[in-house]
Design an enzyme around this catalytic site. Structure first.
Site, short mmCIF file in Angstrom:
data_model
loop_
_atom_site.label_atom_id
_atom_site.label_comp_id
_atom_site.label_asym_id
_atom_site.label_seq_id
_atom_site.Cartn_x
_atom_site.Cartn_y
_atom_site.Cartn_z
NE ARG A 30 51.85 38.40 52.03
CZ ARG A 30 51.61 38.56 53.45
NH1 ARG A 30 50.74 39.00 54.31
NH2 ARG A 30 52.66 39.33 54.12
NE ARG A 34 49.28 31.92 51.28
CZ ARG A 34 50.24 31.88 52.59
NH1 ARG A 34 50.64 30.98 52.83
NH2 ARG A 34 50.81 32.76 53.10
NE ARG A 43 52.56 30.34 44.77
CZ ARG A 43 52.95 28.96 44.32
NH1 ARG A 43 53.79 27.83 43.59
NH2 ARG A 43 53.60 28.46 45.78
CG ASP A 79 58.91 36.34 47.34
OD1 ASP A 79 57.82 36.54 48.31
OD2 ASP A 79 60.03 37.24 48.34
CE1 TYR A 154 62.59 36.57 55.76
CE2 TYR A 154 62.32 39.03 53.60
CZ TYR A 154 61.88 37.81 55.07
OH TYR A 154 60.40 37.74 55.34
#
Length: 350
Positions: A30, A34, A43, A79, A154
């Protein structure tokens, strides 16, 4: 080992192969995300999957941490649900929640919702992004996909889960359907990673983020065959691309993660690196494993803990420095820059 002609820094690839290096290579899971103000500015507030589908933006996001930190590898901005989203299963990334499937996987007929992936028509934007990056980068690009168990969780749970009760229920109550599901997801991962490697990526990582909820017996019986299939087929097709296998809370599964066929086993922060190396043996490289929360501490503590990770490797070949999981959003980019500098300055000769 063949090297991509534009890669002038192949330290990461050499370390993955257990070969001697001049300095310890480092990258961060990552790292494109962020914690970077330039990422947030670029973004904006759009949907993540929409951003991934814009090659110019995904290219820039992938490059941002390489420029800022001077890391030894880039990882594609993507992702783990991109393939299942692209084939129309019906899964999206909901801000503040994560991957959400409106109609979860429940029965045999749901297998029909998992058709094969055709990268040229389903994910051409990924191929374009990889092509852009290969033209820009002088360090290796890491392809990746979600491992079958984690993606299955998921699809079955309908979203993130702490207990994975529905997943384990299907696994134990209907093993034939379970294995059919994981086999389809393994094929998706193989095709998705292979397409990235064909486009110019030179290594890959299989993320099995939630495998740590399983016992070793459960993993060996219900998960290992699908993961072995992925590593076996990718190594057959792309012999020069080292493969990394990573999971969280997988201390009890380390040997099984290696048994799946990984060249490198990613370690979270819950095990000392030297203990992991003893268990895995000299022929498996390791990646990790500074606690991501440590990055939030003052520099003297960060420096001490990062050096401790390096010291525990005892200057052996086959170590890629990383965090034990992804960079936390509240991390200070300047601290990550300092970690990279510390790792690169670490003396590999006594």
């Amino acid at each position: 080992m063949a090297a991509h002609p534009d890669i002038t820094n192949d330290t990461f690839l050499r370390a993955c192969r257990g070969l001697p290096v001049e300095r310890v290579p480092v990258w961060f899971m990552r790292q494109a995300g962020r914690s970077l103000p330039e990422y947030r500015a670029l973004r904006g507030k759009g949907a993540m999957l929409d951003t991934i589908a814009r090659p110019d933006v995904a290219t820039e996001i992938t490059l941002q941490p390489v420029r800022r930190y001077g890391v030894d590898a880039a990882i594609l901005y993507s992702d783990i649900v991109v393939p299942t989203h692209a084939i129309g299963f019906g899964i999206d990334i909901v801000p503040g929640i994560g991957p959400v499937a409106e109609q979860p996987f429940r029965e045999t007929r749901d297998l029909d919702r998992l058709r094969p992936l055709n990268p040229e028509t389903d994910t051409p934007y990924v191929l374009e992004t990889v092509d852009n990056l290969v033209a820009e980068l002088n360090v290796p690009l890491i392809a990746f996909a979600g491992a079958p168990f984690t993606v299955a969780s998921y699809l079955i749970e309908g979203g993130p889960s702490r207990s994975h009760n529905l997943t384990k229920q299907l696994m134990h109550n209907n093993p034939s359907l379970w294995h059919a599901l994981l086999d389809r997801l393994a094929d998706l991962a193989i095709t998705f990673i292979s397409s990235q490697l064909d486009a110019g990526a030179t290594a890959f990582q299989l993320f099995d983020s939630w495998a740590g909820v399983l016992t070793p017996n459960e993993y060996q019986h219900f998960v290992l065959p699908a993961s072995q299939k992925i590593f076996s087929e990718l190594h057959n097709k792309h012999a020069d691309a080292p493969g990394i296998h990573f999971g969280v809370e997988t201390t009890e599964l380390l040997e099984l993660l290696a048994k799946a066929g990984a060249d490198v086993v990613g370690l979270d922060w819950r095990i000392h690196l030297d203990d992991a190396r003893k268990r895995l043996g000299p022929h498996v490289a390791v990646q990790g494993n500074l606690d991501p929360a440590t990055v939030l501490a003052p520099w003297p503590i960060v420096s001490e803990q990062a050096t401790n990770v390096l010291n525990r490797n005892a200057r052996q070949p086959g170590h890629v420095f990383n965090l034990g999981h992804g960079v936390l959003p509240e991390s200070n980019p300047e601290m990550l820059e300092k970690i990279v500098h510390l790792v690169h300055e670490y003396k590999l000769t006594p």
